[in-house]
Design an enzyme around this catalytic site. Structure first.
Site, mmCIF file in Angstrom:
data_model
loop_
_atom_site.group_PDB
_atom_site.id
_atom_site.type_symbol
_atom_site.label_atom_id
_atom_site.label_comp_id
_atom_site.label_asym_id
_atom_site.label_seq_id
_atom_site.Cartn_x
_atom_site.Cartn_y
_atom_site.Cartn_z
ATOM 1 N N PHE A 20 -30.078 19.602 86.720
ATOM 2 C CA PHE A 20 -30.764 19.941 85.451
ATOM 3 C C PHE A 20 -30.271 19.088 84.261
ATOM 4 C CE2 PHE A 20 -31.249 24.407 87.187
ATOM 5 C CZ PHE A 20 -32.472 24.842 86.577
ATOM 6 N N HIS A 50 -22.276 22.447 89.069
ATOM 7 C CA HIS A 50 -23.565 22.792 89.555
ATOM 8 C C HIS A 50 -24.368 21.843 90.417
ATOM 9 C CE1 HIS A 50 -23.472 26.654 87.346
ATOM 10 N NE2 HIS A 50 -22.989 26.101 86.583
ATOM 11 N N HIS A 54 -23.919 24.911 95.523
ATOM 12 C CA HIS A 54 -22.661 25.587 94.752
ATOM 13 C C HIS A 54 -22.784 26.873 94.664
ATOM 14 C CE1 HIS A 54 -26.141 24.691 91.823
ATOM 15 N NE2 HIS A 54 -25.908 25.885 91.174
ATOM 16 N N ASP A 56 -22.892 29.873 91.963
ATOM 17 C CA ASP A 56 -22.512 30.127 90.462
ATOM 18 C C ASP A 56 -21.563 31.541 90.444
ATOM 19 O OD1 ASP A 56 -24.491 28.794 89.720
ATOM 20 O OD2 ASP A 56 -25.961 29.970 89.437
ATOM 21 N N HIS A 60 -21.167 32.122 84.828
ATOM 22 C CA HIS A 60 -22.117 31.246 84.372
ATOM 23 C C HIS A 60 -23.321 32.199 83.495
ATOM 24 C CE1 HIS A 60 -25.105 28.158 84.557
ATOM 25 N NE2 HIS A 60 -25.908 28.756 85.378
ATOM 26 N N HIS A 161 -30.646 35.913 87.535
ATOM 27 C CA HIS A 161 -29.509 35.910 87.312
ATOM 28 C C HIS A 161 -28.834 37.124 86.637
ATOM 29 C CE1 HIS A 161 -29.513 31.465 87.697
ATOM 30 N NE2 HIS A 161 -28.525 31.355 88.063
ATOM 31 N N GLU A 173 -26.805 28.063 95.276
ATOM 32 C CA GLU A 173 -28.071 27.214 95.021
ATOM 33 C C GLU A 173 -27.959 25.920 95.591
ATOM 34 O OE1 GLU A 173 -28.823 29.669 90.991
ATOM 35 O OE2 GLU A 173 -27.388 28.169 90.665
#
EC number: 3.5.1.9
Length: 209
Positions: A20, A50, A54, A56, A60, A161, A173
């Site tokens: 990201f 991340h 990974h 979360d 997060h 989420h 993810e």
């Protein structure tokens, strides 16, 4: 006794791994090298948790909840179903999964891509919030997918989420499911015991039953 087949569903973690925008990329430096005065090579790494495959942690997407070191591990280990929803579009809808609904195990991974992206692509598939709820209603405790997030890259509300938080689900993810046929497996994808971290890298694998 026949040997079980193993699928490594983790991308390589490298400096050019897609992340990201704004996340800390992976980097490695050597703090010691083999020499007449040193018996070992030693390295130090920096990265966002991340990067790569990974898990979360609830921390997060909410305050005052479990970090990566505090999540229960049983969700990340056990029977799992891989469901194909290749080219499903922006969101994984319930109808994309109905064909594999019968007797769902507690873990579901959805393959959206024919090939995992090797560069950052914001137009990835994510979960529709109602799909997360539908899976939870069927006893699913962990969901995953082969894209960077269960929410779209542009989302500011992170509705899927928030569904994970409300329903006490866990998530994986950035998996690589390119070579994995649809069907049932054993999942092994344990997060590291990282104190206070919002996520943890995992070496995610599937094993034939």
């Amino acid at each position: 006794m026949s040997q079980k087949t193993l699928w490594d569903i983790s991308p390589i973690v490298a400096p050019d791994a897609p992340i990201f925008p704004g996340d800390e990329p992976y980097s490695l430096r050597w703090t010691a090298r083999l020499s007449p005065d040193c018996p070992v090579n030693l390295s130090a790494i920096t990265l966002s948790p991340h990067v790569g495959a990974h898990a979360d942690a609830p921390l997060h997407y909410a305050d005052g909840v479990a970090s990566a070191a505090e999540v229960d591990l049983d969700a990340y280990l056990g029977p799992c179903r891989v469901i194909h929803a290749i080219n499903c579009g922006p969101l994984i809808r319930i109808d994309h999964l109905r064909h594999a609904e019968k007797n769902l195990p507690p873990r579901v991974l959805v393959r959206c891509n024919r090939r995992a992206d090797t560069v950052w692509n914001p137009d990835f598939s994510a979960y529709a919030p109602e799909t997360v709820a539908w899976l939870a209603e069927r006893g699913v405790r962990l969901i995953g997918l082969d894209t960077p997030s269960v929410d779209p890259a542009t989302s500011k509300t992170l509705d899927s989420h928030q569904q994970l938080l409300r329903l006490n689900l866990r998530v994986l993810e950035n998996l690589v499911l390119d070579e994995v046929p649809e069907g049932d497996y054993e999942l092994i994808a344990l997060p590291l015991k990282l104190a206070g971290a919002c996520a943890s890298p995992v070496r995610a694998v599937l094993r034939s039953l």
